[in-house]
Write a protein that holds these residues in place. Structure first.
Motif, PDB file in Angstrom:
ATOM      1  N   HIS A   1       0.841  -1.192   0.000  1.00 55.21           N
ATOM      2  CA  HIS A   1       0.000   0.000   0.000  1.00 55.21           C
ATOM      3  C   HIS A   1       0.883   1.252   0.000  1.00 55.21           C
ATOM      4  CE1 HIS A   1      -4.220  -1.430   1.385  1.00 55.21           C
ATOM      5  NE2 HIS A   1      -3.739  -2.159   0.405  1.00 55.21           N
TER       6      HIS A   1
ATOM      7  N   CYS B   1       0.998   5.715   0.533  1.00 62.46           N
ATOM      8  CA  CYS B   1       0.351   6.835   1.206  1.00 62.46           C
ATOM      9  C   CYS B   1      -0.012   7.861   0.133  1.00 62.46           C
ATOM     10  CB  CYS B   1       1.273   7.450   2.254  1.00 62.46           C
ATOM     11  SG  CYS B   1       0.448   8.712   3.261  1.00 62.46           S
TER      12      CYS B   1
ATOM     13  N   TRP C   1      -8.737  -5.333   5.934  1.00 61.98           N
ATOM     14  CA  TRP C   1      -7.421  -4.718   5.754  1.00 61.98           C
ATOM     15  C   TRP C   1      -6.782  -4.496   7.129  1.00 61.98           C
ATOM     16  CZ3 TRP C   1      -6.470  -5.166   0.812  1.00 61.98           C
ATOM     17  CH2 TRP C   1      -7.539  -5.140  -0.080  1.00 61.98           C
TER      18      TRP C   1
ATOM     19  N   THR D   1      -3.090  -2.961   7.651  1.00 66.46           N
ATOM     20  CA  THR D   1      -2.945  -1.512   7.513  1.00 66.46           C
ATOM     21  C   THR D   1      -3.322  -0.812   8.815  1.00 66.46           C
ATOM     22  OG1 THR D   1      -3.466  -1.673   5.160  1.00 66.46           O
ATOM     23  CG2 THR D   1      -3.637   0.508   6.167  1.00 66.46           C
TER      24      THR D   1
ATOM     25  N   LEU E   1      -3.896   5.393   3.236  1.00 66.26           N
ATOM     26  CA  LEU E   1      -2.992   4.256   3.074  1.00 66.26           C
ATOM     27  C   LEU E   1      -3.772   3.259   2.250  1.00 66.26           C
ATOM     28  CD1 LEU E   1      -1.428   3.858   6.633  1.00 66.26           C
ATOM     29  CD2 LEU E   1      -0.487   4.982   4.621  1.00 66.26           C
TER      30      LEU E   1
ATOM     31  N   VAL F   1       3.357  -2.291   4.150  1.00 65.15           N
ATOM     32  CA  VAL F   1       2.159  -3.096   4.378  1.00 65.15           C
ATOM     33  C   VAL F   1       1.885  -3.837   3.072  1.00 65.15           C
ATOM     34  CG1 VAL F   1      -0.239  -3.102   5.094  1.00 65.15           C
ATOM     35  CG2 VAL F   1       1.300  -1.351   5.970  1.00 65.15           C
TER      36      VAL F   1
END
Length: 301
Positions: A165, A167, A202, A205, A240, A263
């Motif tokens: 992932h 940002c 998720w 995260t 994220l 992640v």
């Protein structure tokens, strides 16, 4: 057993909610729930597990759904499906993909595939994670492309990439000046929540942020990556989020940055467990894997 009960069950399986099934049947939501309950009493087994307002089909429901589909689509449709199976690789490929992947790596993979198979026809359906699983289990699609599935009955899958992932933020945000974003950078920020979708969560995260023990807001949540990127483009939040859907949003002012600690999530191709891959399916998976691995390598540069 009444046809109206079967119809209610079929629509709930297809749409995932009694509310949407009620709209299709032009009845109230309680009426659909009553029809499902009556059918469960008649069948003497549970069709759905109910938890926090969500419906998840039981293993018995998945098996029963095959028979219900045969009842509704009729013999002619079954003959058509059998013709397609007998003519493996004859020219048609049905693909079910999550929206993010359908606008990310999928078009490039299709482009390469068409150079090798100019006469092949391709049908791409965008669907939610749980809908893709259901279509695979009921033989309504050839390939499912999504985040890796947990162990599910009737599904076989192949991991083709692990992708981190990123940002994502609006281009006017001060964090744009940083090369790498850390949890501490999100102190006091409004961080987009990626909501669970059926059997997909998720958690990793959220775990990274929880372990950092920072204080942040989470005023907005969505299951859809594209909706998330749209919110980020409107400078409502930082996200994220998976990177596949990012590219179209860069023109709308979205900037993505690497996030540490990474992640990682697995992505892959899934097929029906007892359905052999056609020549076309194998060729397409190779093209898709090339682009997914390229995406993975670009992240690691």
């Amino acid at each position: 057993m009444k046809q109206r009960q079967l119809q209610a069950f079929r629509y709930v399986m297809q749409t995932g909610t009694t509310a949407k099934a009620a709209d299709l049947m032009c009845v109230t939501q309680p009426a659909v729930s009553r029809l499902i309950s009556e059918l469960e009493i008649h069948l003497d087994f549970k069709l759905f597990d109910r938890s926090k307002g969500r419906l998840a089909p039981t293993p018995e429901a998945l098996k029963f759904f095959n028979g219900v589909e045969r009842f509704f689509i009729g013999i002619d449709e079954l003959e058509s499906a059998a013709d397609k199976i007998r003519g493996q690789g004859s020219g048609a490929l049905r693909i079910s993909s999550t929206p993010a992947l359908s606008t990310g790596v999928l078009p490039a993979a299709i482009s390469d595939f068409r150079k090798l198979h100019k006469k092949a026809t391709i049908e791409v359906e965008t669907a939610s994670y749980s809908q893709i699983a259901l279509r695979l289990q009921t033989y309504q699609t050839d390939l499912g492309i999504a985040h890796a599935f947990p162990e599910l009955p009737g599904i076989r899958q192949f991991e083709i990439a692990k992708v981190a992932h990123v940002c994502a933020m609006h281009e006017t945000h001060p964090l744009v000046e940083k090369d790498i974003i850390t949890p501490q950078d999100l102190e006091g920020e409004n961080v987009l929540r990626i909501l669970p979708e059926g059997i997909v969560n998720w958690d990793d995260t959220q775990k990274v942020l929880d372990e950092a023990a920072i204080k942040f807001r989470a005023d907005f949540g969505t299951q859809s990556s594209h909706t998330g990127y749209a919110m980020i483009a409107s400078n409502l939040a930082i996200g994220l989020i998976e990177p596949f859907a990012a590219d179209p949003w860069t023109k709308a002012g979205v900037v993505t940055k690497p996030f540490t600690p990474e992640v990682l999530y697995s992505y892959g191709v899934a097929i029906s467990e007892d359905k052999s891959q056609t020549r076309l399916a194998k060729a397409f998976i190779q093209c898709l894997e090339t682009h997914m691995r390229g995406f993975e390598a670009k992240q690691n540069m």
